[in-house]
Design a protein around this motif. Structure first.
Motif, PDB file in Angstrom:
ATOM      1  N   ARG A   1       0.825  -1.201   0.000  1.00 26.52           N
ATOM      2  CA  ARG A   1       0.000   0.000   0.000  1.00 26.52           C
ATOM      3  C   ARG A   1       0.865   1.259   0.000  1.00 26.52           C
ATOM      4  O   ARG A   1       0.567   2.235  -0.679  1.00 26.52           O
ATOM      5  N   ALA A   2       1.973   1.222   0.726  1.00 25.23           N
ATOM      6  CA  ALA A   2       2.843   2.395   0.822  1.00 25.23           C
ATOM      7  C   ALA A   2       3.426   2.786  -0.528  1.00 25.23           C
ATOM      8  O   ALA A   2       3.680   3.972  -0.785  1.00 25.23           O
ATOM      9  N   ARG A   3       3.656   1.819  -1.418  1.00 24.16           N
ATOM     10  CA  ARG A   3       4.284   2.116  -2.705  1.00 24.16           C
ATOM     11  C   ARG A   3       3.451   3.045  -3.578  1.00 24.16           C
ATOM     12  O   ARG A   3       3.944   3.583  -4.575  1.00 24.16           O
ATOM     13  N   TRP A   4       2.185   3.292  -3.190  1.00 20.46           N
ATOM     14  CA  TRP A   4       1.331   4.189  -3.956  1.00 20.46           C
ATOM     15  C   TRP A   4       1.570   5.657  -3.615  1.00 20.46           C
ATOM     16  O   TRP A   4       0.877   6.545  -4.118  1.00 20.46           O
ATOM     17  N   ALA A   5       2.558   5.944  -2.807  1.00 20.44           N
ATOM     18  CA  ALA A   5       2.893   7.337  -2.519  1.00 20.44           C
ATOM     19  C   ALA A   5       3.313   8.048  -3.800  1.00 20.44           C
ATOM     20  O   ALA A   5       3.854   7.430  -4.720  1.00 20.44           O
ATOM     21  N   PRO A   6       3.083   9.351  -3.883  1.00 22.25           N
ATOM     22  CA  PRO A   6       3.450  10.094  -5.093  1.00 22.25           C
ATOM     23  C   PRO A   6       4.940  10.389  -5.152  1.00 22.25           C
ATOM     24  O   PRO A   6       5.613  10.493  -4.122  1.00 22.25           O
ATOM     25  N   SER A   7       5.442  10.514  -6.371  1.00 20.56           N
ATOM     26  CA  SER A   7       6.831  10.926  -6.594  1.00 20.56           C
ATOM     27  C   SER A   7       6.895  11.679  -7.913  1.00 20.56           C
ATOM     28  O   SER A   7       6.052  11.487  -8.797  1.00 20.56           O
ATOM     29  N   GLY A   8       7.895  12.532  -8.049  1.00 19.68           N
ATOM     30  CA  GLY A   8       8.016  13.337  -9.256  1.00 19.68           C
ATOM     31  C   GLY A   8       8.116  12.485 -10.503  1.00 19.68           C
ATOM     32  O   GLY A   8       9.018  11.645 -10.612  1.00 19.68           O
TER      33      GLY A   8
ATOM     34  N   VAL B   1      12.487   2.342   9.758  1.00 19.84           N
ATOM     35  CA  VAL B   1      11.111   2.416  10.233  1.00 19.84           C
ATOM     36  C   VAL B   1      10.893   1.316  11.264  1.00 19.84           C
ATOM     37  O   VAL B   1      11.032   0.124  10.943  1.00 19.84           O
ATOM     38  N   GLU B   2      10.580   1.728  12.479  1.00 24.88           N
ATOM     39  CA  GLU B   2      10.321   0.775  13.553  1.00 24.88           C
ATOM     40  C   GLU B   2       8.808   0.674  13.778  1.00 24.88           C
ATOM     41  O   GLU B   2       8.120   1.691  13.892  1.00 24.88           O
ATOM     42  N   LEU B   3       8.312  -0.539  13.820  1.00 20.12           N
ATOM     43  CA  LEU B   3       6.882  -0.783  13.984  1.00 20.12           C
ATOM     44  C   LEU B   3       6.613  -1.407  15.342  1.00 20.12           C
ATOM     45  O   LEU B   3       7.357  -2.294  15.778  1.00 20.12           O
ATOM     46  N   SER B   4       5.570  -0.960  15.978  1.00 23.15           N
ATOM     47  CA  SER B   4       5.191  -1.538  17.276  1.00 23.15           C
ATOM     48  C   SER B   4       3.677  -1.647  17.345  1.00 23.15           C
ATOM     49  O   SER B   4       2.945  -0.812  16.805  1.00 23.15           O
ATOM     50  N   GLU B   5       3.222  -2.703  18.014  1.00 26.39           N
ATOM     51  CA  GLU B   5       1.781  -2.926  18.161  1.00 26.39           C
ATOM     52  C   GLU B   5       1.236  -2.000  19.247  1.00 26.39           C
ATOM     53  O   GLU B   5       1.824  -1.869  20.322  1.00 26.39           O
ATOM     54  N   VAL B   6       0.110  -1.344  18.932  1.00 23.23           N
ATOM     55  CA  VAL B   6      -0.547  -0.443  19.881  1.00 23.23           C
ATOM     56  C   VAL B   6      -1.983  -0.925  20.059  1.00 23.23           C
ATOM     57  O   VAL B   6      -2.806  -0.748  19.157  1.00 23.23           O
ATOM     58  N   PRO B   7      -2.305  -1.544  21.179  1.00 18.76           N
ATOM     59  CA  PRO B   7      -3.680  -2.030  21.382  1.00 18.76           C
ATOM     60  C   PRO B   7      -4.690  -0.896  21.245  1.00 18.76           C
ATOM     61  O   PRO B   7      -4.499   0.188  21.797  1.00 18.76           O
ATOM     62  N   GLY B   8      -5.742  -1.147  20.496  1.00 25.34           N
ATOM     63  CA  GLY B   8      -6.804  -0.159  20.335  1.00 25.34           C
ATOM     64  C   GLY B   8      -6.491   0.954  19.361  1.00 25.34           C
ATOM     65  O   GLY B   8      -7.273   1.903  19.244  1.00 25.34           O
ATOM     66  N   LEU B   9      -5.369   0.844  18.639  1.00 20.69           N
ATOM     67  CA  LEU B   9      -5.026   1.887  17.670  1.00 20.69           C
ATOM     68  C   LEU B   9      -6.081   1.949  16.569  1.00 20.69           C
ATOM     69  O   LEU B   9      -6.405   0.934  15.952  1.00 20.69           O
ATOM     70  N   VAL B  10      -6.604   3.124  16.329  1.00 23.46           N
ATOM     71  CA  VAL B  10      -7.648   3.316  15.316  1.00 23.46           C
ATOM     72  C   VAL B  10      -6.990   3.591  13.965  1.00 23.46           C
ATOM     73  O   VAL B  10      -6.058   4.395  13.883  1.00 23.46           O
ATOM     74  N   PRO B  11      -7.438   2.938  12.894  1.00 27.21           N
ATOM     75  CA  PRO B  11      -6.877   3.229  11.575  1.00 27.21           C
ATOM     76  C   PRO B  11      -7.004   4.703  11.219  1.00 27.21           C
ATOM     77  O   PRO B  11      -8.012   5.341  11.527  1.00 27.21           O
ATOM     78  N   ASP B  12      -5.990   5.244  10.601  1.00 30.76           N
ATOM     79  CA  ASP B  12      -6.004   6.646  10.199  1.00 30.76           C
ATOM     80  C   ASP B  12      -7.147   6.879   9.208  1.00 30.76           C
ATOM     81  O   ASP B  12      -7.349   6.077   8.287  1.00 30.76           O
ATOM     82  N   PRO B  13      -7.918   7.958   9.353  1.00 30.15           N
ATOM     83  CA  PRO B  13      -9.032   8.218   8.429  1.00 30.15           C
ATOM     84  C   PRO B  13      -8.601   8.366   6.971  1.00 30.15           C
ATOM     85  O   PRO B  13      -9.430   8.194   6.064  1.00 30.15           O
ATOM     86  N   LEU B  14      -7.332   8.650   6.730  1.00 26.21           N
ATOM     87  CA  LEU B  14      -6.858   8.822   5.355  1.00 26.21           C
ATOM     88  C   LEU B  14      -6.477   7.500   4.691  1.00 26.21           C
ATOM     89  O   LEU B  14      -6.158   7.470   3.505  1.00 26.21           O
ATOM     90  N   LEU B  15      -6.534   6.413   5.437  1.00 27.06           N
ATOM     91  CA  LEU B  15      -6.116   5.107   4.933  1.00 27.06           C
ATOM     92  C   LEU B  15      -6.834   4.718   3.646  1.00 27.06           C
ATOM     93  O   LEU B  15      -6.221   4.228   2.698  1.00 27.06           O
ATOM     94  N   ALA B  16      -8.129   4.971   3.596  1.00 27.84           N
ATOM     95  CA  ALA B  16      -8.935   4.529   2.450  1.00 27.84           C
ATOM     96  C   ALA B  16      -8.598   5.267   1.162  1.00 27.84           C
ATOM     97  O   ALA B  16      -9.040   4.847   0.080  1.00 27.84           O
ATOM     98  N   HIS B  17      -7.828   6.350   1.249  1.00 26.38           N
ATOM     99  CA  HIS B  17      -7.597   7.194   0.072  1.00 26.38           C
ATOM    100  C   HIS B  17      -6.197   7.050  -0.502  1.00 26.38           C
ATOM    101  O   HIS B  17      -5.865   7.736  -1.467  1.00 26.38           O
ATOM    102  N   ILE B  18      -5.405   6.147   0.059  1.00 22.92           N
ATOM    103  CA  ILE B  18      -4.028   5.998  -0.421  1.00 22.92           C
ATOM    104  C   ILE B  18      -3.984   5.624  -1.895  1.00 22.92           C
ATOM    105  O   ILE B  18      -3.227   6.214  -2.677  1.00 22.92           O
ATOM    106  N   GLU B  19      -4.792   4.655  -2.301  1.00 16.88           N
ATOM    107  CA  GLU B  19      -4.737   4.178  -3.679  1.00 16.88           C
ATOM    108  C   GLU B  19      -5.665   4.948  -4.612  1.00 16.88           C
ATOM    109  O   GLU B  19      -5.505   4.873  -5.838  1.00 16.88           O
ATOM    110  N   THR B  20      -6.632   5.686  -4.072  1.00 20.14           N
ATOM    111  CA  THR B  20      -7.539   6.454  -4.938  1.00 20.14           C
ATOM    112  C   THR B  20      -6.985   7.842  -5.242  1.00 20.14           C
ATOM    113  O   THR B  20      -7.445   8.493  -6.178  1.00 20.14           O
TER     114      THR B  20
END
Length: 358
Positions: free
Chosen positions: A13-20, A95-114
C-alpha cells in the motif's frame, strides 16, 4: 513482531505514494518483524527538476507518511528516523513498527490508492467552508497553506504558469527529462507518465510525440511554428482557470536539513490525501517552485542564453503573487478542484521490483 505477510501488505500500500514523474525513488528491505529499511535515492544526476534532490526527499517523506498510515490498518505504529552516516543522495530511513492495542486506523487510509493526479481542466465550483478549513489544517504543525481562489488570483497564476511553461518547453536540459518521463501510447504506466494522462488532446499528443524525437525538431517548431502554444494552453493556462483554487504549502521555517525536506513530504501527502478524502482532485504545479529554488541559490538552469534571466524573473513574479519575500521558502504548489475520476493514471512498479535484501 509482525508477520512478514503483514509487512508486505503495508509496503504494497505504501508504494502508492506520489513521486516526481512517477520515479519512485525508493527500495524496501524487511530487516525484521518490527523493522523496515527504506533505501532512498534521488534523480538529480539526470533530472533538471530534482534540484539538489529536494523533490526526491519530499517524495521520501510522502512515502514514509503513507507507510505510517498503512500500518495503522494493522494496529501498528510506525516511527521513522534517518540512519546516521548515509549520504544525502542515498539516505536510508529506518522504520520501527510496534503494536498499539486499540489503535484506530487513520481516516486517510482509504484514500491511499484512490489519490490521483488530474491534469485536465476541472470545474470552477468554489470550495466550501468545510473544505477550506480542512485543507488549511491538513499539513499539521510547522506548515502553512495559502489558497488563491479568486478570478484575479487564478489569472495571475495562469500568467505565471504560461511563462514558466515557455521556459520549460524551450530549455534543452528540460527536454532531456521530458523525453524520458512519458510513456507514449499508454493509458497506464508503472514507471512513467502515460500519454493519456499528460492532459493534451490526441492530435497534440501525436504531434508532441513526433516533435520530441529530436531537439532540432523542437527548436524548429518552437521558433517558426509556435510549437509551445498548444501544450501551454492545454497544460497550463486553461487548467489554471479551470479549478477551484491554487494551493501553496510553505514551511514556517526555512528547511536546512535533509529531515526538513522529508517532513515537507509528510505534509504534502497529508494535504493530498485530505484533498482526496474531500472528493477533490489535485494537479502538482512544481516547476515555478523548482525554478525559484534555482534563482534563490543563484544556480544555472541552462546553458541556453536567456533561460536563467527568465527563471529569475519568474521567481520575482511568483513572490509578487504570494506576497512573500525572496528569502521565504515554498515546499509545494498545486491546483485543486472538482472533476470526474481520471480515466488514465500512473500506476506503480510491482512490489517485488521494489524489494531488496532477503
Amino acid at each position: 513482531m509482525a508477520e512478514r505477510e503483514v509487512l508486505l501488505k503495508i509496503l504494497d500500500r505504501a508504494r502508492w505514494a506520489p513521486s516526481g514523474d512517477n520515479t519512485q525513488p525508493w527500495r524496501f528491505e524487511i530487516v525484521s518483524g518490527s523493522h523496515i529499511a527504506i533505501h532512498g535515492f534521488d534523480t538529480r544526476e539526470w533530472c533538471l527538476y530534482d534540484f539538489d534532490g529536494r523533490p526526491s526527499l519530499i517524495a521520501h517523506g510522502a512515502l514514509l507518511e503513507t507507510l505510517r498510515i498503512a500500518a495503522t490498518g494493522f494496529g501498528l505504529e510506525a516511527r521513522w528516523s534517518v540512519r546516521a552516516g548515509c549520504p544525502d543522495i542515498a539516505p536510508i530511513y529506518d522504520v520501527e513498527l510496534s503494536e498499539v492495542p486499540g489503535l484506530v486506523p487513520d481516516p486517510l487510509l482509504a484514500h491511499i490508492e484512490t489519490r490521483v493526479v488530474q491534469r485536465r481542466p476541472m470545474r470552477t465550483k468554489r470550495l466550501s467552508a468545510e473544505q477550506r478549513d480542512r485543507l488549511l489544517a491538513a499539513p499539521g504543525p510547522g506548515f502553512q497553506v495559502r489558497l488563491f481562489e479568486s478570478l484575479a488570483g487564478r489569472f495571475a497564476v495562469a500568467k505565471l504558469l504560461w511563462d514558466s511553461a515557455h521556459v520549460r518547453l524551450t530549455c534543452p536540459e528540460a527536454y532531456a527529462v521530458h523525453r524520458q518521463i512519458i510513456e507514449w501510447g499508454a493509458r497506464f504506466s508503472k514507471d512513467r507518465i502515460p500519454e493519456e494522462a499528460v492532459g493534451v488532446d490526441p492530435m497534440t499528443a501525436r504531434l508532441m510525440r513526433w516533435v520530441m524525437k529530436d531537439w532540432a525538431r523542437v527548436e524548429f517548431f518552437n521558433r517558426y511554428l509556435l510549437g509551445t502554444v498548444a501544450p501551454r494552453v492545454q497544460l497550463d493556462f486553461i487548467p489554471a482557470f479551470a479549478c477551484a483554487a491554487h494551493v501553496l504549502l510553505r514551511p514556517e521555517r526555512p528547511p536546512t536539513t535533509l529531515g526538513d525536506h522529508v517532513r515537507a513530504g509528510v505534509a504534502v501527502q497529508r494535504l493530498w490525501l485530505t484533498i482526496a478524502a474531500l472528493g477533490l482532485y489535485l494537479q502538482p504545479q512544481m516547476t515555478p517552485v523548482i525554478f525559484r529554488w534555482y534563482a534563490q541559490a543563484g544556480r544555472q538552469v541552462s546553458v541556453k542564453p536567456g533561460i536563467d534571466d527568465a527563471v529569475r524573473l519568474l521567481a520575482r513574479r511568483f513572490d509578487a503573487i504570494t506576497g512573500f519575500g525572496a528569502a521565504d521558502s515554498y515546499a509545494f504548489f498545486c491546483r485543486v478542484g472538482h472533476s470526474s475520476q481520471p480515466a488514465s493514471r500512473s500506476t506503480r512498479r510491482d512490489l517485488d521490483e521494489l524489494m531488496v535484501g532477503s
